[in-house]
Every structure is written in structure tokens, then in C-alpha cells.
Design a protein around this motif. Structure first.
Motif, short mmCIF file in Angstrom:
data_model
loop_
_atom_site.label_atom_id
_atom_site.label_comp_id
_atom_site.label_asym_id
_atom_site.label_seq_id
_atom_site.Cartn_x
_atom_site.Cartn_y
_atom_site.Cartn_z
N GLU A 119 0.85 -1.19 0.00
CA GLU A 119 0.00 0.00 0.00
C GLU A 119 0.89 1.23 0.00
OE1 GLU A 119 -4.07 -0.67 2.29
OE2 GLU A 119 -2.33 -1.15 3.54
N THR A 120 0.40 2.26 -0.67
CA THR A 120 1.08 3.55 -0.66
C THR A 120 0.10 4.60 -0.17
OG1 THR A 120 0.45 3.99 -2.96
CG2 THR A 120 2.62 2.98 -2.59
N GLY A 121 0.63 5.74 0.22
CA GLY A 121 -0.24 6.85 0.59
C GLY A 121 0.27 7.61 1.79
N GLN A 122 -0.50 8.63 2.11
CA GLN A 122 -0.21 9.46 3.27
C GLN A 122 -1.50 9.67 4.03
OE1 GLN A 122 1.48 13.01 1.56
NE2 GLN A 122 3.54 12.19 1.74
N SER A 123 -1.40 9.75 5.32
CA SER A 123 -2.52 9.94 6.23
C SER A 123 -3.70 9.04 5.84
CB SER A 123 -2.91 11.41 6.35
OG SER A 123 -3.34 11.92 5.11
N GLU A 124 -4.80 9.62 5.42
CA GLU A 124 -6.01 8.84 5.14
C GLU A 124 -6.12 8.33 3.71
OE1 GLU A 124 -8.69 7.78 7.24
OE2 GLU A 124 -7.04 8.17 8.61
N GLU A 125 -5.38 8.91 2.78
CA GLU A 125 -5.46 8.50 1.38
C GLU A 125 -4.56 7.29 1.14
OE1 GLU A 125 -7.33 9.95 -1.15
OE2 GLU A 125 -8.23 11.29 0.32
#
Length: 168
Positions: A119-125
């Protein structure tokens, strides 16, 4: 007082009926040209990815706003090398806009096909990235969502089955 409650009861019954209809709409779809069957909330028609006739994309928008994509790539490739390259790329990802979430990179299997996911992303996204090697088809699964992975995404992935003749 009875008149005020009646619309609420009707609304509640209508919501339950709608939920049952949505659940009942899920069904298995078979895509023999791309060698798989999958359970989806609605039918999807494959399209060529960026005009490339060797890559078919299946897109489903889920109620949560999540967009689920499955790509069937019809190109000969060395499975071991491709998965190793994807692993290294994810493991060494330094992209500050879409970092790989620590602990999410792992080996996975789907309907007997080796693969990997992260998975990739930051905070909630968040974005799910999943790759699987078939005999003649390489599958790429992706989904974008907020917060933790929606159960509908897991349901779709777990329903994936390899079918012939595409793998022969």
C-alpha cells in the motif's frame, strides 16, 4: 403521533430493501479472454489501457467511492524477474508524495498465482498495489480508498479465480 412515525418506518423499510438489492446485485462474472472469473457488484466492460490492446482494464466504482481496477496484461515476461523488480522498486521507494506504507510489502498468492502487494499513501489516502503472474497473463490489481481497506475490495480480490482457456 402515528402519522409522524409512519414516514420513518417507510424510510427504514426502503433503506433495508435497497441494502438487500445492493447485496443481491453482487454476482460472478467470467472473462475467458483474460483468463479469470470474479465477483463484482456490477458488470464491467474491459477497455484497452491507453490504447494498448495487450492490456485490458476492468474498472468498478464501489459505493464507498473506492475505485477498483484490474489489469490483465497479455505480454510475455519472466515472472520471477518481474516480481523481484517490483519488490525492489517498492522496497526502495523514496517518493514523498506516495510512500510505501511500512510493513505493507508482502508476498501473496491468488488462485494459485504468485504475487506481491503493498500500500502507498499518506494519512487517510491509500492505494493498494497488487501484482500476480499467470502462465500467459500478468494481473495488476489496484484500488484507491480513504482509511483502511474496504471489505468490498477484499471481497473482490478473494473471489478472483483463474479460468481457461487463456492460461493454456
Amino acid at each position: 403521533m402515528t402519522l409522524a412515525v409512519a414516514p420513518l418506518v417507510q424510510k427504514s423499510v426502503a433503506q433495508k430493501r435497497s441494502q438487500k438489492q445492493q447485496t443481491a446485485q453482487w454476482r460472478a462474472y467470467v472473462y475467458p479472454d483474460d483468463g479469470f472469473a470474479i465477483t463484482l457488484p456490477s458488470q464491467t466492460t474491459p477497455r484497452n489501457d491507453g490504447g494498448d490492446r495487450h492490456i485490458h482494464v476492468y474498472t468498478v466504482r464501489l459505493e464507498s467511492g473506492t475505485i477498483f481496477n484490474l489489469r490483465a496484461v497479455h505480454k510475455l515476461m519472466d515472472c520471477e524477474t518481474t516480481l523481484a523488480d517490483l519488490w525492489d522498486k517498492a522496497d526502495n521507494n523514496k517518493d514523498p508524495r506516495e510512500p510505501v506504507i511500512r510493513g505493507s510489502l508482502k508476498e501473496v498468492s491468488l488462485s494459485g498465482l504468485r504475487g506481491l502487494e503493498y500500500e502507498t499513501g499518506q494519512s487517510e489516502e491509500r492505494s493498494l498495489h497488487r501484482f500476480h503472474c499467470g502462465d500467459k497473463i500478468f494481473y495488476i490489481i489496484s484500488a484507491g480508498y480513504k482509511g483502511k481497506r474496504p471489505t468490498d475490495v477484499t471481497r473482490i480480490i478473494n473471489s478472483f479465480q483463474v479460468v481457461n482457456p487463456a492460461h493454456q
